[in-house]
Design a protein around this motif. Structure first.
Motif, PDB file in Angstrom:
ATOM      1  N   LEU A 151      -3.129  94.396 -15.741  1.00  0.00           N
ATOM      2  CA  LEU A 151      -3.804  93.421 -16.590  1.00  0.00           C
ATOM      3  C   LEU A 151      -2.807  92.671 -17.468  1.00  0.00           C
ATOM      4  O   LEU A 151      -2.941  91.457 -17.674  1.00  0.00           O
ATOM      5  N   LEU A 152      -1.793  93.371 -17.962  1.00  0.00           N
ATOM      6  CA  LEU A 152      -0.762  92.715 -18.763  1.00  0.00           C
ATOM      7  C   LEU A 152       0.023  91.712 -17.919  1.00  0.00           C
ATOM      8  O   LEU A 152       0.324  90.607 -18.364  1.00  0.00           O
ATOM      9  N   GLU A 153       0.357  92.120 -16.694  1.00  0.00           N
ATOM     10  CA  GLU A 153       1.074  91.223 -15.789  1.00  0.00           C
ATOM     11  C   GLU A 153       0.215  90.014 -15.445  1.00  0.00           C
ATOM     12  O   GLU A 153       0.707  88.882 -15.354  1.00  0.00           O
ATOM     13  N   GLN A 154      -1.066  90.248 -15.270  1.00  0.00           N
ATOM     14  CA  GLN A 154      -1.981  89.164 -14.942  1.00  0.00           C
ATOM     15  C   GLN A 154      -2.067  88.147 -16.080  1.00  0.00           C
ATOM     16  O   GLN A 154      -2.037  86.934 -15.847  1.00  0.00           O
ATOM     17  N   GLU A 155      -2.140  88.632 -17.302  1.00  0.00           N
ATOM     18  CA  GLU A 155      -2.174  87.744 -18.457  1.00  0.00           C
ATOM     19  C   GLU A 155      -0.885  86.932 -18.552  1.00  0.00           C
ATOM     20  O   GLU A 155      -0.909  85.738 -18.871  1.00  0.00           O
ATOM     21  N   LYS A 156       0.233  87.572 -18.267  1.00  0.00           N
ATOM     22  CA  LYS A 156       1.527  86.887 -18.272  1.00  0.00           C
ATOM     23  C   LYS A 156       1.551  85.770 -17.230  1.00  0.00           C
ATOM     24  O   LYS A 156       1.976  84.639 -17.512  1.00  0.00           O
ATOM     25  N   GLN A 157       1.090  86.086 -16.020  1.00  0.00           N
ATOM     26  CA  GLN A 157       1.100  85.094 -14.941  1.00  0.00           C
ATOM     27  C   GLN A 157       0.135  83.944 -15.215  1.00  0.00           C
ATOM     28  O   GLN A 157       0.393  82.803 -14.840  1.00  0.00           O
ATOM     29  N   GLU A 158      -0.974  84.225 -15.879  1.00  0.00           N
ATOM     30  CA  GLU A 158      -1.928  83.166 -16.195  1.00  0.00           C
ATOM     31  C   GLU A 158      -1.355  82.202 -17.226  1.00  0.00           C
ATOM     32  O   GLU A 158      -1.623  80.995 -17.182  1.00  0.00           O
ATOM     33  N   LYS A 159      -0.524  82.706 -18.130  1.00  0.00           N
ATOM     34  CA  LYS A 159       0.148  81.833 -19.105  1.00  0.00           C
ATOM     35  C   LYS A 159       1.164  80.941 -18.403  1.00  0.00           C
ATOM     36  O   LYS A 159       1.287  79.754 -18.714  1.00  0.00           O
TER      37      LYS A 159
ATOM     38  N   ILE B 237      -8.694  91.633 -10.171  1.00  0.00           N
ATOM     39  CA  ILE B 237      -8.079  90.359  -9.809  1.00  0.00           C
ATOM     40  C   ILE B 237      -8.969  89.199 -10.247  1.00  0.00           C
ATOM     41  O   ILE B 237     -10.138  89.140  -9.895  1.00  0.00           O
ATOM     42  N   THR B 238      -8.405  88.291 -11.031  1.00  0.00           N
ATOM     43  CA  THR B 238      -9.141  87.086 -11.411  1.00  0.00           C
ATOM     44  C   THR B 238      -8.643  85.911 -10.580  1.00  0.00           C
ATOM     45  O   THR B 238      -7.556  85.930 -10.031  1.00  0.00           O
ATOM     46  N   GLY B 239      -9.443  84.864 -10.538  1.00  0.00           N
ATOM     47  CA  GLY B 239      -9.098  83.732  -9.696  1.00  0.00           C
ATOM     48  C   GLY B 239      -9.490  84.002  -8.250  1.00  0.00           C
ATOM     49  O   GLY B 239      -9.970  85.089  -7.913  1.00  0.00           O
TER      50      GLY B 239
ATOM     51  N   SER C   6       6.829  87.132  -1.058  1.00  0.00           N
ATOM     52  CA  SER C   6       7.193  88.204  -2.002  1.00  0.00           C
ATOM     53  C   SER C   6       6.319  88.121  -3.245  1.00  0.00           C
ATOM     54  O   SER C   6       6.655  87.447  -4.217  1.00  0.00           O
ATOM     55  N   LEU C   7       5.180  88.793  -3.192  1.00  0.00           N
ATOM     56  CA  LEU C   7       4.232  88.763  -4.297  1.00  0.00           C
ATOM     57  C   LEU C   7       3.947  90.177  -4.786  1.00  0.00           C
ATOM     58  O   LEU C   7       4.300  91.159  -4.152  1.00  0.00           O
ATOM     59  N   ASN C   8       3.297  90.266  -5.958  1.00  0.00           N
ATOM     60  CA  ASN C   8       2.982  91.570  -6.541  1.00  0.00           C
ATOM     61  C   ASN C   8       1.971  92.337  -5.692  1.00  0.00           C
ATOM     62  O   ASN C   8       1.301  91.779  -4.841  1.00  0.00           O
ATOM     63  N   ILE C   9       1.853  93.640  -5.970  1.00  0.00           N
ATOM     64  CA  ILE C   9       0.899  94.511  -5.291  1.00  0.00           C
ATOM     65  C   ILE C   9      -0.131  94.969  -6.305  1.00  0.00           C
ATOM     66  O   ILE C   9       0.234  95.592  -7.300  1.00  0.00           O
ATOM     67  N   PRO C  10      -1.428  94.738  -6.136  1.00  0.00           N
ATOM     68  CA  PRO C  10      -2.007  93.878  -5.107  1.00  0.00           C
ATOM     69  C   PRO C  10      -1.686  92.413  -5.381  1.00  0.00           C
ATOM     70  O   PRO C  10      -1.237  92.075  -6.471  1.00  0.00           O
ATOM     71  N   VAL C  11      -1.931  91.563  -4.414  1.00  0.00           N
ATOM     72  CA  VAL C  11      -1.554  90.158  -4.522  1.00  0.00           C
ATOM     73  C   VAL C  11      -2.486  89.425  -5.491  1.00  0.00           C
ATOM     74  O   VAL C  11      -3.689  89.351  -5.271  1.00  0.00           O
ATOM     75  N   MET C  12      -1.931  88.881  -6.572  1.00  0.00           N
ATOM     76  CA  MET C  12      -2.724  88.074  -7.499  1.00  0.00           C
ATOM     77  C   MET C  12      -2.885  86.665  -6.938  1.00  0.00           C
ATOM     78  O   MET C  12      -1.894  86.040  -6.547  1.00  0.00           O
ATOM     79  N   PRO C  13      -4.079  86.132  -6.902  1.00  0.00           N
ATOM     80  CA  PRO C  13      -4.280  84.774  -6.394  1.00  0.00           C
ATOM     81  C   PRO C  13      -3.404  83.727  -7.078  1.00  0.00           C
ATOM     82  O   PRO C  13      -2.874  82.826  -6.427  1.00  0.00           O
TER      83      PRO C  13
END
Length: 233
Positions: free
Chosen positions: A36-44, A99-101, A206-213
């Motif tokens: 979730l922290l990584e997801q928030e980072k990627q969304e920014k 996973i969002t998006g 080369s994407l994160n596991i699981p793959v974030m959209p």
């Protein structure tokens, strides 16, 4: 004397199982929190990227008539469509986890999109009109090599619409080796796109596991791709 010994062994065995379960649950919670922290980072990062992405439009009319207008989306096979327009767009972390998006891949016909919507759904091919009606905000990512993109699109369509993947259900899986996930009876939206380029075009994204959209947008330059336009923003 045997009975107390058996009772003691049973007691300690139970303690060990409880401890193992708690450790496993704790590890899973840590993984989820990190994700979730990584997801928030990627969304920014995503928000920063799309500020400089040109605005585009999709009229919903005959797609071949839009080519003369640079701002109109003229779809090509293998285009990756990313949208934040999902049930998670309120960014409520208490009710929206995972996973969002959402992503889909444009089929060789350029008139439909291969995707899997959510839990309870199977892979499906929908029209572009349906996509933009359901997902009004969409970012288009395009591969620089049209042959690779077309091959990826064909693989996704052949496998997930007409092939062995047509009956796979939606479930997000975590496996460091994404090539193993093809043997599962489940899939998820961004995994379909990852597999399409891996098996169809011979390109390992080369994407994160699981793959974030959202990573298809954020990492586009690393995969010989570029963000073509944003629609509905």
């Amino acid at each position: 004397m045997k009975r107390p010994l058996k009772t003691t062994m049973l007691f300690f065995t139970t303690l060990i199982l409880i401890f193992a379960f708690n450790v496993s649950t704790s590890h899973a919670n840590v993984q989820e929190d990190e994700y979730l922290l990584e997801q928030e980072k990627q969304e920014k990062i995503f928000q920063e990227i799309i500020e400089s992405v040109p605005n585009g439009t999709y009229s919903g009319n005959d797609i071949t008539t839009n080519a003369l207008d640079p701002s109109s989306y003229n779809p090509q096979a293998g285009d990756i469509l990313y949208t934040p327009s999902t049930q998670c767009n309120d960014d409520n972390r208490e009710t929206c986890k995972g996973i969002t998006g959402h992503v889909g891949i444009v089929n060789p016909s350029t008139g439909t999109v291969t995707h899997i919507q959510a839990p309870g759904y199977l892979p499906k091919s929908i029209s572009l009109n349906s996509w933009f009606t359901k997902y009004p905000k969409t970012v288009v990512v395009r591969h620089k090599n049209s042959t690779k993109a077309s091959n990826a699109a064909k693989w996704a369509y052949d496998y997930y619409i007409w092939g062995d993947g047509a009956e796979k259900t939606y479930k997000v899986t975590i496996d460091q080796d994404l090539t193993k996930t093809l043997s599962l009876n489940t899939t998820y939206c961004s995994l379909i796109v990852w597999q399409a380029y891996y098996y169809g075009a011979g390109q390992k994204l080369s994407l994160n596991i699981p793959v974030m959209p959202v990573l298809f947008v954020n990492y586009a330059p690393y995969h010989d791709m570029y963000v073509l336009m944003k629609i509905g923003y």
